[in-house]
Write an enzyme that holds these catalytic residues in place. Structure first.
Site, PDB file in Angstrom:
ATOM      1  N   HIS A 237      42.696  46.959  37.133  1.00  0.00           N
ATOM      2  CA  HIS A 237      42.160  47.425  38.236  1.00  0.00           C
ATOM      3  C   HIS A 237      43.191  46.597  39.045  1.00  0.00           C
ATOM      4  CE1 HIS A 237      39.200  49.732  37.737  1.00  0.00           C
ATOM      5  NE2 HIS A 237      37.966  48.772  38.395  1.00  0.00           N
ATOM      6  N   LYS A 327      32.816  42.490  51.017  1.00  0.00           N
ATOM      7  CA  LYS A 327      33.505  43.578  49.993  1.00  0.00           C
ATOM      8  C   LYS A 327      34.467  43.640  50.682  1.00  0.00           C
ATOM      9  CE  LYS A 327      33.264  47.567  47.568  1.00  0.00           C
ATOM     10  NZ  LYS A 327      33.094  47.751  46.109  1.00  0.00           N
TER      11      LYS A 327
HETATM   12  C1  BG6 Z   1      34.683  49.157  38.025  1.00  0.00           C
HETATM   13  C2  BG6 Z   1      33.842  47.613  37.774  1.00  0.00           C
HETATM   14  O1  BG6 Z   1      36.212  49.306  37.311  1.00  0.00           O
HETATM   15  O2  BG6 Z   1      34.898  48.709  39.973  1.00  0.00           O
HETATM   16  C3  BG6 Z   1      33.189  47.329  38.751  1.00  0.00           C
HETATM   17  O3  BG6 Z   1      33.683  48.150  35.800  1.00  0.00           O
HETATM   18  C4  BG6 Z   1      32.546  47.487  40.133  1.00  0.00           C
HETATM   19  O4  BG6 Z   1      32.797  46.149  37.823  1.00  0.00           O
HETATM   20  C5  BG6 Z   1      33.740  48.267  40.582  1.00  0.00           C
HETATM   21  O5  BG6 Z   1      32.413  46.979  40.701  1.00  0.00           O
HETATM   22  C6  BG6 Z   1      34.102  48.158  41.693  1.00  0.00           C
HETATM   23  O6  BG6 Z   1      34.902  48.934  42.318  1.00  0.00           O
HETATM   24  P1  BG6 Z   1      35.362  49.940  43.423  1.00  0.00           P
HETATM   25  O7  BG6 Z   1      35.736  51.230  43.328  1.00  0.00           O
HETATM   26  O8  BG6 Z   1      33.958  50.594  44.392  1.00  0.00           O
HETATM   27  O9  BG6 Z   1      36.044  48.929  43.935  1.00  0.00           O
END
Ligand code: BG6
Length: 447
Positions: A237, A327
């Site tokens: 990511h 978050k």
């Molecule tokens: C996932 C991870 O790809 O992305 C997770 O495996 C993480 O650990 C999640 O919680 C976070 O995604 P978002 O879209 O909520 O930021």
């Protein structure tokens, strides 16, 4: 090709299918984006009850949206059917092929195979899909991250999947790329000349990309124990988001041109130092995953540099962690300042509230000449409303249906990303040296 694909989801009983895929399909069906004639074949090892699965999906939708439209659930119910299959049993794949042929005897519909299963199973499943003749030209393979667990395993996986599927059929998912603000990163840079002319080391002091979460590992202990924050968030990511911030202008908007330009940027990156990278584990993690000796990191902060002239000397900070105070997922471009009474920062907010903000110093109203920070803010909700903003997994599914690979990661990008973090994987999997314990709900390890 028809607009009513057959989507086969391996791992329909899993966490991702429950939290993201089924709600995304519900939204696409409710809004009419996906034809009601779509067929969704949910594959699981153990027999599942469709009513129970959909009840759980409804609860999840209610939690996320506060409302759940019964018509949408009915459409999902009509489109869905569940089958059991042992992922390692070749006969099960032959039966699946027969079943798909009954649904679509002339093989006219797009056939999408979504692998929402543990990454260790990708090799076996793709091999058996190929051997049972399910890798026809009209099929597409959607694969969740992490793609491999290091550079070597990613290479092996690329080779083994490549024996059964063409690169043009492989959609390596990185749902961060499908987030609305992430897509705006490149558009913003390229179409706003006041910023494009400042996009280099002469004007930019540093770049920071963060993905901080308040949740812990929840019910994904076994996945997380073999993954950790570096592989889970940074390798995929955050490096993908970073490449959109730093890549050159692609020669065209064509998916191949975008992938080539991103790969070039990713290949230019390296760690400034293994020793200065920070890793942490939240207190209580070991008990949660029932492994008292675990030194898997739930927090990581690393600094990178790029060998590209444009980015000479610009520190690039990537930070992620679970069980933290807030978050947030954002990108901060810190511009250079000539003296202490200057400061400009451009912030792209990917979530929870999507937006773009430019931090300025302005004169405070009044008789004195005092300065104060203020922001020029663009809020997506206020500007565009919420309806026009599809959730990332809706975008992932629709792009796969339409055959658009732009928002997926190419094999070159995946390999280059593994190479960036490989020195840390080597160091961090050896022992717990330097691993700091941090409190749940804190800011993470201290500097
Ligand atoms: C996932 C991870 O790809 O992305 C997770 O495996 C993480 O650990 C999640 O919680 C976070 O995604 P978002 O879209 O909520 O930021």
């Amino acid at each position: 090709m028809s607009q009513a694909p057959i989507i086969t989801i391996f791992g329909i009983s899993g966490d991702l299918a429950g939290r993201k895929l089924l709600p995304a399909l519900y939204h696409l069906l409710s809004h009419g984006t996906l034809s009601p004639l779509v067929k969704i074949v949910g594959v699981s090892r153990r027999a599942l009850d469709q009513k129970t699965l959909l009840n759980d999906t409804e609860l999840c939708i209610l939690e996320q949206d506060k409302i759940c439209n019964p018509k949408g659930v009915a459409l999902l119910n009509d489109a869905l059917e569940l089958i059991t299959l042992d992922l390692e049993d070749r006969a099960g794949y032959d039966a699946l092929r027969q079943h798909l042929d009954e649904i679509d005897p002339t093989n006219q519909r797009e056939r999408i195979f979504y692998l929402s299963i543990p990454p260790q199973a990708y090799g076996t499943v793709t091999k058996l899909l190929g051997e049972s003749g399910l890798n026809t030209a009209n099929c597409r393979l959607l694969i969740e991250k992490p793609f491999g667990s290091d550079t070597e395993s990613a290479l092996r996986l690329i080779d083994s999947i490549g024996e059964q599927f063409d690169e043009s059929q492989i959609y390596r998912i990185d749902h961060y790329l499908a987030k609305e603000t992430a897509q705006n990163l490149l558009a913003f840079r390229l179409h706003n000349p006041i910023f494009s002319s400042l996009w280099d080391h002469q004007s930019i002091e540093s770049i920071r990309v963060r993905a901080l979460e308040t949740i812990g590992v929840e019910n994904r202990a076994s996945f997380y124990e073999s993954t950790g924050a570096l592989r889970d968030l940074i390798q995929g990511h955050l490096l993908q988001i970073l490449s959109l911030v730093m890549m050159e202008r692609p020669q065209s908007e064509d998916a191949d041109a975008v992938h080539a330009t991103k790969t070039q940027l990713l290949e230019s990156l390296s760690l400034t130092s293994v020793d200065q990278s920070v890793r942490g584990q939240y207190e209580g993690y070991k008990q949660e995953v029932k492994n008292e000796t675990s030194f898997v990191e739930t927090y990581a902060r690393i600094t990178l540099q790029s060998s590209i002239e444009r980015w000479q000397g610009v520190p690039i900070i990537l930070e992620t962690g679970k069980a933290l105070a807030e978050k947030t997922n954002d990108v901060t471009i810190q511009f250079k300042q000539e003296h202490e009474h200057q400061r400009n920062r451009l912030i792209f907010l990917l979530q929870p509230a999507e937006g773009i903000s430019l931090d300025l110093l302005v004169k405070k109203p009044g008789f004195d000449n005092e300065l104060q920070h203020a922001a020029l803010d663009l809020s997506y909700d206020k500007e565009f409303g919420t309806q026009t903003n599809p959730e990332a997994y809706e975008r992932v599914l629709m792009d796969a249906v339409r055959g658009d690979q732009s928002l997926f990661a190419s094999s070159g990008e995946v390999l280059a990303s593994w190479r960036v973090v490989q020195p840390l994987i080597d160091a961090w999997t050896q022992d717990a040296k330097g691993l700091q314990v941090y409190q749940r709900g804190s800011e993470g390890p201290e500097e």
